[in-house]
Write an enzyme that holds these catalytic residues in place. Sequence first.
Site, PDB file in Angstrom:
ATOM      1  N   ARG A 108       0.817  -1.201   0.000  1.00  0.00           N
ATOM      2  CA  ARG A 108       0.000   0.000   0.000  1.00  0.00           C
ATOM      3  C   ARG A 108       0.857   1.259   0.000  1.00  0.00           C
ATOM      4  O   ARG A 108       0.473   2.292  -0.506  1.00  0.00           O
ATOM      5  CB  ARG A 108      -0.916  -0.011   1.222  1.00  0.00           C
ATOM      6  CG  ARG A 108      -1.794   1.201   1.313  1.00  0.00           C
ATOM      7  CD  ARG A 108      -2.922   1.015   2.283  1.00  0.00           C
ATOM      8  NE  ARG A 108      -2.454   0.717   3.619  1.00  0.00           N
ATOM      9  CZ  ARG A 108      -3.240   0.294   4.607  1.00  0.00           C
ATOM     10  NH1 ARG A 108      -4.508   0.100   4.379  1.00  0.00           N
ATOM     11  NH2 ARG A 108      -2.754   0.057   5.787  1.00  0.00           N
ATOM     12  N   TYR A 109       2.011   1.195   0.666  1.00  0.00           N
ATOM     13  CA  TYR A 109       2.925   2.342   0.706  1.00  0.00           C
ATOM     14  C   TYR A 109       4.100   1.988  -0.192  1.00  0.00           C
ATOM     15  O   TYR A 109       4.520   0.827  -0.249  1.00  0.00           O
ATOM     16  CB  TYR A 109       3.420   2.574   2.130  1.00  0.00           C
ATOM     17  CG  TYR A 109       2.327   2.752   3.147  1.00  0.00           C
ATOM     18  CD1 TYR A 109       1.569   3.913   3.184  1.00  0.00           C
ATOM     19  CD2 TYR A 109       2.051   1.752   4.083  1.00  0.00           C
ATOM     20  CE1 TYR A 109       0.563   4.079   4.122  1.00  0.00           C
ATOM     21  CE2 TYR A 109       1.050   1.915   5.031  1.00  0.00           C
ATOM     22  CZ  TYR A 109       0.313   3.083   5.044  1.00  0.00           C
ATOM     23  OH  TYR A 109      -0.681   3.244   5.969  1.00  0.00           O
TER      24      TYR A 109
ATOM     25  N   ARG B  35       7.341  -0.066   1.470  1.00  0.00           N
ATOM     26  CA  ARG B  35       7.260  -1.224   2.368  1.00  0.00           C
ATOM     27  C   ARG B  35       6.065  -2.113   2.035  1.00  0.00           C
ATOM     28  O   ARG B  35       5.044  -1.625   1.565  1.00  0.00           O
ATOM     29  CB  ARG B  35       7.201  -0.774   3.832  1.00  0.00           C
ATOM     30  CG  ARG B  35       6.110   0.224   4.170  1.00  0.00           C
ATOM     31  CD  ARG B  35       6.594   1.100   5.339  1.00  0.00           C
ATOM     32  NE  ARG B  35       5.553   1.917   5.938  1.00  0.00           N
ATOM     33  CZ  ARG B  35       5.174   3.108   5.468  1.00  0.00           C
ATOM     34  NH1 ARG B  35       5.687   3.596   4.342  1.00  0.00           N
ATOM     35  NH2 ARG B  35       4.250   3.814   6.108  1.00  0.00           N
TER      36      ARG B  35
ATOM     37  N   CYS C  48      -2.704 -17.824  14.657  1.00  0.00           N
ATOM     38  CA  CYS C  48      -2.167 -17.051  15.765  1.00  0.00           C
ATOM     39  C   CYS C  48      -2.032 -17.966  16.978  1.00  0.00           C
ATOM     40  O   CYS C  48      -2.665 -19.020  17.038  1.00  0.00           O
ATOM     41  CB  CYS C  48      -3.107 -15.897  16.116  1.00  0.00           C
ATOM     42  SG  CYS C  48      -3.386 -14.797  14.722  1.00  0.00           S
TER      43      CYS C  48
ATOM     44  N   CYS D 289      -7.565 -12.676  19.367  1.00  0.00           N
ATOM     45  CA  CYS D 289      -8.066 -11.476  20.018  1.00  0.00           C
ATOM     46  C   CYS D 289      -9.459 -11.189  19.475  1.00  0.00           C
ATOM     47  O   CYS D 289      -9.664 -11.238  18.258  1.00  0.00           O
ATOM     48  CB  CYS D 289      -7.133 -10.300  19.725  1.00  0.00           C
ATOM     49  SG  CYS D 289      -5.398 -10.758  19.902  1.00  0.00           S
TER      50      CYS D 289
ATOM     51  N   CYS E  68      -9.907  -8.452  16.722  1.00  0.00           N
ATOM     52  CA  CYS E  68      -8.942  -8.502  15.617  1.00  0.00           C
ATOM     53  C   CYS E  68      -9.508  -7.909  14.328  1.00  0.00           C
ATOM     54  O   CYS E  68     -10.608  -8.252  13.917  1.00  0.00           O
ATOM     55  CB  CYS E  68      -8.545  -9.950  15.370  1.00  0.00           C
ATOM     56  SG  CYS E  68      -7.483 -10.140  13.930  1.00  0.00           S
TER      57      CYS E  68
ATOM     58  N   ARG F 248      -8.386  -8.503  11.449  1.00  0.00           N
ATOM     59  CA  ARG F 248      -8.335  -9.512  10.383  1.00  0.00           C
ATOM     60  C   ARG F 248      -9.114 -10.760  10.784  1.00  0.00           C
ATOM     61  O   ARG F 248      -8.842 -11.855  10.309  1.00  0.00           O
ATOM     62  CB  ARG F 248      -6.887  -9.905  10.087  1.00  0.00           C
ATOM     63  CG  ARG F 248      -6.074  -8.804   9.475  1.00  0.00           C
ATOM     64  CD  ARG F 248      -4.976  -9.338   8.550  1.00  0.00           C
ATOM     65  NE  ARG F 248      -4.195  -8.229   8.044  1.00  0.00           N
ATOM     66  CZ  ARG F 248      -2.981  -7.886   8.500  1.00  0.00           C
ATOM     67  NH1 ARG F 248      -2.404  -8.603   9.444  1.00  0.00           N
ATOM     68  NH2 ARG F 248      -2.349  -6.842   7.998  1.00  0.00           N
TER      69      ARG F 248
ATOM     70  N   ASP G 240     -10.357  -0.699  14.531  1.00  0.00           N
ATOM     71  CA  ASP G 240     -10.877  -0.800  13.168  1.00  0.00           C
ATOM     72  C   ASP G 240     -12.333  -1.271  13.184  1.00  0.00           C
ATOM     73  O   ASP G 240     -12.803  -1.845  14.158  1.00  0.00           O
ATOM     74  CB  ASP G 240     -10.014  -1.783  12.356  1.00  0.00           C
ATOM     75  CG  ASP G 240      -8.629  -1.217  12.088  1.00  0.00           C
ATOM     76  OD1 ASP G 240      -8.555  -0.074  11.609  1.00  0.00           O
ATOM     77  OD2 ASP G 240      -7.626  -1.902  12.376  1.00  0.00           O
TER      78      ASP G 240
ATOM     79  N   ASP H 245      -6.464   3.701  10.704  1.00  0.00           N
ATOM     80  CA  ASP H 245      -6.332   3.118   9.373  1.00  0.00           C
ATOM     81  C   ASP H 245      -7.631   3.478   8.658  1.00  0.00           C
ATOM     82  O   ASP H 245      -8.705   3.001   9.041  1.00  0.00           O
ATOM     83  CB  ASP H 245      -6.143   1.594   9.480  1.00  0.00           C
ATOM     84  CG  ASP H 245      -5.295   1.066   8.350  1.00  0.00           C
ATOM     85  OD1 ASP H 245      -5.562   1.457   7.196  1.00  0.00           O
ATOM     86  OD2 ASP H 245      -4.382   0.269   8.609  1.00  0.00           O
TER      87      ASP H 245
ATOM     88  N   LYS I 107      -2.777   4.490   7.004  1.00  0.00           N
ATOM     89  CA  LYS I 107      -2.821   4.957   8.391  1.00  0.00           C
ATOM     90  C   LYS I 107      -2.371   6.410   8.463  1.00  0.00           C
ATOM     91  O   LYS I 107      -1.396   6.782   7.824  1.00  0.00           O
ATOM     92  CB  LYS I 107      -1.846   4.146   9.245  1.00  0.00           C
ATOM     93  CG  LYS I 107      -2.283   2.725   9.521  1.00  0.00           C
ATOM     94  CD  LYS I 107      -1.413   2.137  10.625  1.00  0.00           C
ATOM     95  CE  LYS I 107      -0.667   0.885  10.288  1.00  0.00           C
ATOM     96  NZ  LYS I 107      -0.959   0.077   9.191  1.00  0.00           N
TER      97      LYS I 107
HETATM   98  C1  LIG Z   1       0.335  -0.611   8.891  1.00  0.00           C
HETATM   99  C2  LIG Z   1       0.790  -1.005   7.586  1.00  0.00           C
HETATM  100  C3  LIG Z   1       2.119  -0.864   7.207  1.00  0.00           C
HETATM  101  C4  LIG Z   1       3.167  -0.317   8.147  1.00  0.00           C
HETATM  102  O1  LIG Z   1       2.956   1.039   8.320  1.00  0.00           O
HETATM  103  P1  LIG Z   1       3.952   1.873   9.247  1.00  0.00           P
HETATM  104  O2  LIG Z   1       3.262   3.197   9.341  1.00  0.00           O
HETATM  105  O3  LIG Z   1       5.257   1.923   8.528  1.00  0.00           O
HETATM  106  O4  LIG Z   1       4.059   1.155  10.534  1.00  0.00           O
HETATM  107  C5  LIG Z   1       2.490  -1.221   5.948  1.00  0.00           C
HETATM  108  N1  LIG Z   1       1.586  -1.694   5.070  1.00  0.00           N
HETATM  109  C6  LIG Z   1       0.297  -1.833   5.393  1.00  0.00           C
HETATM  110  C7  LIG Z   1      -0.646  -2.362   4.382  1.00  0.00           C
HETATM  111  C8  LIG Z   1      -0.142  -1.506   6.666  1.00  0.00           C
HETATM  112  O5  LIG Z   1      -1.434  -1.676   7.004  1.00  0.00           O
HETATM  113  S1  SF4 Z   2      -4.881  -9.152  16.547  1.00  0.00           S
HETATM  114 FE1  SF4 Z   2      -5.616 -10.747  15.115  1.00  0.00          FE
HETATM  115  S2  SF4 Z   2      -3.823 -11.277  13.911  1.00  0.00           S
HETATM  116 FE2  SF4 Z   2      -3.061 -10.261  15.759  1.00  0.00          FE
HETATM  117  S3  SF4 Z   2      -2.689 -11.922  17.249  1.00  0.00           S
HETATM  118 FE3  SF4 Z   2      -4.738 -11.134  17.625  1.00  0.00          FE
HETATM  119  S4  SF4 Z   2      -6.054 -12.506  16.423  1.00  0.00           S
HETATM  120 FE4  SF4 Z   2      -3.981 -12.762  15.614  1.00  0.00          FE
END
Ligand SMILES: *Cc1c(COP(=O)(O)O)cnc(C)c1O
Ligand code: SF4
Length: 358
Positions: A95-96, A99, A108, A112, A115, A117, A277, A314, A321
Site C-alpha cells: 500500500r505504501y 514497504r 495465531c 483477540c 482482531c 483480520r 478498526d 487506518d 494509516k
Molecule cells: C500498517 C501497515 C504498514 C506499516 O505502516 P507503518 O506506518 O510503517 O508502521 C504497511 N503496510 C500496510 C498495508 C499496513 O497496514
Molecule cells: S490481533 Fe488478530 S492477527 Fe493479531 S494476534 Fe490477535 S487474532 Fe492474531
Amino acid sequence: MSVARQTRYKSVSDLEQAGLLPGACSHDYADLGARYAIGVNSQVVGTIADPVCPLQDPVGRQYLPSPEELQRAPEELRDPTGDEAHSPVTGIVHRYPDRVLLKISNICAVYCRYCFRREMVGPGQETLTDADLEKALAYIEATPAIWEVILTGGDPLVLSARRLESILDRLNRIAHVQVVRIHSRVPVADPQRITKTLCSVLKTSAKPLYVVIHINHPQEITESVVEALRELRASGCSLLSQSVLLKGVNDDARVLDSLFRALIGLHVKPYYLHHPDLAPGTGHFRVDIETGRAIMRALQGRLSGICLPRYVLDIPGGFGKVPIEHCYAAVQEDGDYLVEDIDGRVHAYPPRVRAGDG
Ligand SMILES: *Cc1c(COP(=O)(O)O)cnc(C)c1O
Ligand code: SF4
C-alpha cells in the site's frame, strides 16, 4: 527459561469447562465458535485478575468470546483496512511505496476478539502455500522500491523456526530490502515460544530486525514476558510496541500511562496506539475519536516523550494509516498560528509584538 506447556482452550465448551465463561449460556454462543476462531492459553488466563467476571477483566475481555460479537453494525467491514485492494500477489499487501506486508501465517497463538483480520485468520482459513510464498518473495525481489518487509499474519512467530529461517535467509539476499520488521502477539501472549532456537534464527538476519509486540494492558506483563523480551533483545532485535485502544480494556489515560512507562522500562518503544478498526462484531470495543484524543492529550507533556506512541487511524477502504491526535496549532487568517500548550492556554506564533516592545 521454563518451557512449561500451555493449556490451550479452542472452543466455547473448553472455556466453559474451565470456568472462564461464568454465567454464560452455551446457546448465546451458538454460532460464534464456528464464525470466529477461539484461542486462549494458560499464559493469558494467568493474567486475568478478575476470576468472578473474567469478561469484564481488561485481559479476559481481549480473548474471551462474548455474545456481543454476534451484533453487526452497518458500517462494519469484512476487510476494514482495505488490504485486498493493495494485494498484487497472494500474501503481499503493498500500500505504501517503500514497504510491504508479507503475511506468512494465517494462524495465531491466541485469538483477540477485536482482531481487524478476524475474517481472515484462524484454523481452516486459506494458508500461504509454498508456491504462494515463492511468488510473494519473487515480487519483493523484483520490486526495488521495497525498502522494508513487514512479516505479519496471523502471527509470524507461530511458524517453525526452520521456515522462518528460510524466509529471513531469502530476505538477507535481497539488496534493496534494508529493514525487516515482525509484528507479533507471541512475546506477550505465548512467551514460551520465544525459544533459544527461535532466537538463534532471528540472529541470522543480516538486516536490522524490528519486532513490534502487540500489547494492550500492563496486566499482560508477566515474568515470562519480561524474559522473552530480554531474549529478543539479546538476539539483536529492536523492540517497539503497538496497542489497540479498546473500550473496557485501556480507554483510560492512567492505564496507558502505566503501560507505556512499563514498556520503556523493558526497552520497548511504544510505536502506535491504533484507533479500533471497523471489524465485524467489535462494536462493544469501539471508542470514539474524541475519547482517544482526550486520552492522548492527557498524556501529552505529562508522560515522557519517549513513552508516547502515535495515535493512528487506518482509514477504511485501503487509504492507509494517519495520525489523528489533537492538533495543537491552528492557522489564523493572517497566516500566523495559535498554538495551544499542554494546559490548554493559547499562544500566538510568532509571538505578537505589542506597541512599545523592543
Ligand atoms: C500498517 C501497515 C504498514 C506499516 O505502516 P507503518 O506506518 O510503517 O508502521 C504497511 N503496510 C500496510 C498495508 C499496513 O497496514
Ligand atoms: S490481533 Fe488478530 S492477527 Fe493479531 S494476534 Fe490477535 S487474532 Fe492474531
